[in-house]
Design an enzyme around this catalytic site. Structure first.
Site, PDB file in Angstrom:
ATOM      1  N   TRP A   1      52.184  15.245  27.204  1.00 14.72           N
ATOM      2  CA  TRP A   1      52.015  14.337  28.088  1.00 14.72           C
ATOM      3  C   TRP A   1      51.508  13.180  29.102  1.00 14.72           C
ATOM      4  O   TRP A   1      50.269  13.691  28.923  1.00 14.72           O
ATOM      5  CB  TRP A   1      53.124  14.862  29.796  1.00 14.72           C
ATOM      6  CG  TRP A   1      54.268  14.836  29.410  1.00 14.72           C
ATOM      7  CD1 TRP A   1      55.780  13.873  30.214  1.00 14.72           C
ATOM      8  CD2 TRP A   1      55.271  16.711  28.179  1.00 14.72           C
ATOM      9  NE1 TRP A   1      56.826  15.193  30.093  1.00 14.72           N
ATOM     10  CE2 TRP A   1      56.750  15.725  28.652  1.00 14.72           C
ATOM     11  CE3 TRP A   1      55.216  16.705  27.637  1.00 14.72           C
ATOM     12  CZ2 TRP A   1      57.656  16.689  27.784  1.00 14.72           C
ATOM     13  CZ3 TRP A   1      55.401  17.282  26.818  1.00 14.72           C
ATOM     14  CH2 TRP A   1      57.087  17.336  26.941  1.00 14.72           C
ATOM     15  N   ASN A   2      52.149  12.005  28.888  1.00 14.31           N
ATOM     16  CA  ASN A   2      50.921  11.240  29.293  1.00 14.31           C
ATOM     17  C   ASN A   2      50.324  11.336  30.595  1.00 14.31           C
ATOM     18  O   ASN A   2      49.208  10.981  29.882  1.00 14.31           O
ATOM     19  CB  ASN A   2      51.126   9.651  29.189  1.00 14.31           C
ATOM     20  CG  ASN A   2      51.112   8.540  30.043  1.00 14.31           C
ATOM     21  OD1 ASN A   2      50.061   8.961  30.784  1.00 14.31           O
ATOM     22  ND2 ASN A   2      52.170   7.593  29.294  1.00 14.31           N
ATOM     23  N   TRP A   3      50.909  11.297  31.711  1.00 17.57           N
ATOM     24  CA  TRP A   3      49.965  11.788  32.901  1.00 17.57           C
ATOM     25  C   TRP A   3      49.361  12.745  32.726  1.00 17.57           C
ATOM     26  O   TRP A   3      47.885  13.901  33.297  1.00 17.57           O
ATOM     27  CB  TRP A   3      50.341  11.344  34.495  1.00 17.57           C
ATOM     28  CG  TRP A   3      51.349  11.373  34.854  1.00 17.57           C
ATOM     29  CD1 TRP A   3      52.595  12.570  34.507  1.00 17.57           C
ATOM     30  CD2 TRP A   3      52.130  11.524  36.623  1.00 17.57           C
ATOM     31  NE1 TRP A   3      53.785  12.665  34.768  1.00 17.57           N
ATOM     32  CE2 TRP A   3      53.006  12.150  35.883  1.00 17.57           C
ATOM     33  CE3 TRP A   3      51.447  11.387  37.683  1.00 17.57           C
ATOM     34  CZ2 TRP A   3      53.780  12.649  38.036  1.00 17.57           C
ATOM     35  CZ3 TRP A   3      52.003  11.572  38.831  1.00 17.57           C
ATOM     36  CH2 TRP A   3      52.991  12.370  38.810  1.00 17.57           C
ATOM     37  N   ASP A   4      49.770  14.252  32.172  1.00 16.48           N
ATOM     38  CA  ASP A   4      49.303  15.279  32.468  1.00 16.48           C
ATOM     39  C   ASP A   4      48.297  15.416  32.012  1.00 16.48           C
ATOM     40  O   ASP A   4      47.020  15.509  32.245  1.00 16.48           O
ATOM     41  CB  ASP A   4      50.001  16.183  31.587  1.00 16.48           C
ATOM     42  CG  ASP A   4      51.702  16.628  32.075  1.00 16.48           C
ATOM     43  OD1 ASP A   4      51.499  15.647  32.026  1.00 16.48           O
ATOM     44  OD2 ASP A   4      51.552  17.703  32.764  1.00 16.48           O
TER      45      ASP A   4
ATOM     46  N   TYR B   1      62.315  22.173  22.423  1.00 17.85           N
ATOM     47  CA  TYR B   1      62.214  21.324  23.759  1.00 17.85           C
ATOM     48  C   TYR B   1      63.602  20.509  23.585  1.00 17.85           C
ATOM     49  O   TYR B   1      63.581  19.743  22.031  1.00 17.85           O
ATOM     50  CB  TYR B   1      61.137  20.534  23.687  1.00 17.85           C
ATOM     51  CG  TYR B   1      60.739  19.258  24.870  1.00 17.85           C
ATOM     52  CD1 TYR B   1      61.018  19.591  26.139  1.00 17.85           C
ATOM     53  CD2 TYR B   1      61.469  18.354  24.311  1.00 17.85           C
ATOM     54  CE1 TYR B   1      60.910  18.571  26.704  1.00 17.85           C
ATOM     55  CE2 TYR B   1      61.219  17.024  25.879  1.00 17.85           C
ATOM     56  CZ  TYR B   1      61.357  17.336  26.679  1.00 17.85           C
ATOM     57  OH  TYR B   1      60.678  16.307  27.856  1.00 17.85           O
TER      58      TYR B   1
ATOM     59  N   GLY C   1      57.921  10.098  36.593  1.00 15.91           N
ATOM     60  CA  GLY C   1      56.512  11.625  36.421  1.00 15.91           C
ATOM     61  C   GLY C   1      57.688  12.978  37.356  1.00 15.91           C
ATOM     62  O   GLY C   1      57.495  13.914  37.780  1.00 15.91           O
TER      63      GLY C   1
ATOM     64  N   ASP D   1      61.322  13.995  38.105  1.00 19.60           N
ATOM     65  CA  ASP D   1      61.869  13.422  37.270  1.00 19.60           C
ATOM     66  C   ASP D   1      63.399  13.239  38.108  1.00 19.60           C
ATOM     67  O   ASP D   1      64.530  12.909  38.081  1.00 19.60           O
ATOM     68  CB  ASP D   1      62.312  14.421  36.590  1.00 19.60           C
ATOM     69  CG  ASP D   1      61.254  14.640  35.811  1.00 19.60           C
ATOM     70  OD1 ASP D   1      60.025  14.026  35.403  1.00 19.60           O
ATOM     71  OD2 ASP D   1      61.306  15.623  34.703  1.00 19.60           O
TER      72      ASP D   1
ATOM     73  N   ARG E   1      65.321  23.904  38.384  1.00 23.79           N
ATOM     74  CA  ARG E   1      65.617  23.050  37.083  1.00 23.79           C
ATOM     75  C   ARG E   1      67.361  21.683  37.873  1.00 23.79           C
ATOM     76  O   ARG E   1      67.455  22.244  38.682  1.00 23.79           O
ATOM     77  CB  ARG E   1      66.713  23.047  35.581  1.00 23.79           C
ATOM     78  CG  ARG E   1      65.415  24.397  35.175  1.00 23.79           C
ATOM     79  CD  ARG E   1      64.051  23.265  34.440  1.00 23.79           C
ATOM     80  NE  ARG E   1      63.883  22.083  33.955  1.00 23.79           N
ATOM     81  CZ  ARG E   1      63.053  21.675  33.490  1.00 23.79           C
ATOM     82  NH1 ARG E   1      61.585  21.591  34.441  1.00 23.79           N
ATOM     83  NH2 ARG E   1      62.979  20.510  33.038  1.00 23.79           N
TER      84      ARG E   1
ATOM     85  N   GLU F   1      53.964  25.782  38.155  1.00 24.28           N
ATOM     86  CA  GLU F   1      54.630  24.472  37.921  1.00 24.28           C
ATOM     87  C   GLU F   1      54.001  23.630  39.308  1.00 24.28           C
ATOM     88  O   GLU F   1      53.008  22.404  39.565  1.00 24.28           O
ATOM     89  CB  GLU F   1      55.201  23.922  36.876  1.00 24.28           C
ATOM     90  CG  GLU F   1      55.720  22.650  36.862  1.00 24.28           C
ATOM     91  CD  GLU F   1      57.021  21.938  35.717  1.00 24.28           C
ATOM     92  OE1 GLU F   1      57.963  23.630  35.814  1.00 24.28           O
ATOM     93  OE2 GLU F   1      57.485  21.152  35.568  1.00 24.28           O
TER      94      GLU F   1
END
Ligand code: GLC
Length: 431
Positions: A44-47, A92, A171, A173, A206, A403
């Site tokens: 994942w990008n910003w992670d 996923y 980011g 969600d 979720r 998380e």
């Protein structure tokens, strides 16, 4: 209420440091990190950007590698995807067969908050040597291409803002800021699908089904548009100027400008300077006079969401706002500190959409705390910076590398053994 009142039992900082390093090492799937092995089994990008900061504490080469693998997923036009699907994983949804972006490596078709320039500057300033210089010089043009992409395809008002076309891109969600705007998304033709996230985690942590249907409908909209980002920004039923991404990009533009000037990228520096001054005035579009806060705004209806989320406090990090706007923002922090056991809830307890366990509708996220506290410290708001850092450390001591965290009870929400929470401990909270 003060976090210090909570009994902190269990591991010492040293043990937590070791545990954090172990999480990063175990979440390494071969030169890139997964946020969590079960729920988020890709890059994942910003992670990854935040993970690089964590790695920089104990394995600098690996820190650079995290950014380098991330940019292997960059498209020719500068776009940097939210997800790179390096290896197949049926656990996923939605996987590459749903996104259909036709890229190699396979990627999703939306981006994520562009924090990488800020992290690049930090890596460089922490360790200046010839090898690092080579790496920075190689990455500057790639990061610049990403910033230019945002200016070309995510700023239709040409105000230096980030207008997003998918909640996942922000980011954050299921943040309540998207609720009204997402109602415009037609879900009647969504292809039937099976969620995977609720197989790994309790449903109460979720997004709701209604949100998920819209997320998938928006993916299908982009796919049907052939991931033509010009068409998408012009025609998407969901277009919201996100206060979070706008503030992060403004900060990132400033940081990239410093690097561009230092390494002689003159044309790039010129462009970045213009973007920074455009945003400095442009952010006024997000100021909500009635709420006295920076809030995301729906650009289709033109209406401010009027929602004060944790992203509303990133103006300090972006170094924007008049003295009055900054004072009003600080007053909100003070108000929220009185109703929330820990700072900074993604939405304050007492707000009508608040849900202590549900993702971006209440829980605290270590990376957001890091950015808010960094901004507060830079603006001389040391008391808030310290409190936010102490609270983050306390939460990790109570609940481990979750998380996110319930802002009232401190319990963990979402997945465990999370890469970016571990990285934030190593880089910042555990200091
Ligand atoms: C969730 C978060 C997003 C993050 C991703 C992987 O989708 O909302 O911010 O990047 O998980 O951790």
């Amino acid at each position: 209420m003060e976090a210090e009142k909570i009994e902190l039992q269990g591991p010492t900082n040293k043990a937590l440091h070791e545990a954090a390093e172990k999480i990063l090492i175990e979440n390494d799937l071969g030169g890139y990190s997964v946020p969590n092995r079960d729920v988020y089994p890709f890059q994942w990008n910003w992670d990854s950007a935040f993970v690089a900061l964590g790695y920089a504490q104990f394995n600098l080469d690996r820190a650079w590698q995290e950014l380098e693998t991330l940019f292997k997923g960059q498209w020719d036009d500068g776009f940097l995807p939210q997800i790179i699907f390096w290896k197949d994983n049926a656990g996923y949804f939605p996987g590459p067969e749903i996104w259909q972006t036709n890229q190699q490596p396979r990627t999703s078709g939306i981006s994520q908050p562009p924090v990488v320039a800020t992290i690049l500057r930090q890596l460089w300033e922490q360790n200046q040597n010839a090898e690092a210089e080579e790496k920075v010089k190689q990455l500057i043009p790639q990061v610049f291409a990403l910033h230019r992409w945002f200016a070309s395809f995510r700023d239709p008002l040409k105000k230096g803002l980030v207008v997003t076309t998918h909640p996942w891109e922000t980011g954050r969600d299921n943040a309540p800021e998207w609720d009204e705007a997402a109602k415009r998304v037609d879900t009647s033709n969504v292809t039937p699908y099976v969620r995977q996230d609720t197989k790994h985690l309790d449903k109460k942590m979720r997004p709701h089904k209604e949100d998920y249907d819209r997320f998938i409908a928006m993916v299908e909209f982009g796919r049907d548009a052939g991931w033509d980002h010009k068409k998408i920004i012009e025609e998407s039923p969901f277009r919201v100027a996100d206060v979070g991404m706008t503030m992060m990009l403004l900060r990132a533009n400033r940081d990239l400008l410093v690097l561009a000037e230092q390494f002689g990228f003159e044309g790039e520096a010129e462009f970045l300077k213009n973007q920074v001054s455009l945003s400095e005035t442009g952010v006024d579009y997000l100021w909500n006079e009635e709420k006295q806060a920076f809030c995301s705004r729906d650009v289709i209806s033109g209406e401010s969401t009027g929602i004060i989320s944790s992203a509303s406090f990133l103006n300090f990090y972006a170094d924007v706002g008049t003295a009055a706007q900054r004072a009003a923002t600080e007053a909100h922090i003070d108000r929220i500190a009185k109703v929330s056991q820990f700072l900074m809830p993604s939405l304050a307890p007492g707000e009508k959409q608040f849900d202590a366990m549900r993702y971006w509708r209440g829980p605290i996220w270590a990376v957001v705390n890091f950015m808010i506290a960094t901004g507060c410290a830079e603006q001389g708001l040391e008391t808030w910076a310290d409190k936010i850092r102490n609270d983050t450390a306390a939460l990790i001591k109570i609940a481990g590398f979750s998380e996110a965290f319930n802002p009232e009870s401190g319990e963990g929400t979402g997945g465990t053994d999370f890469s970016w929470t571990a990285a934030m401990w190593l880089h910042w909270a555990g200091k």
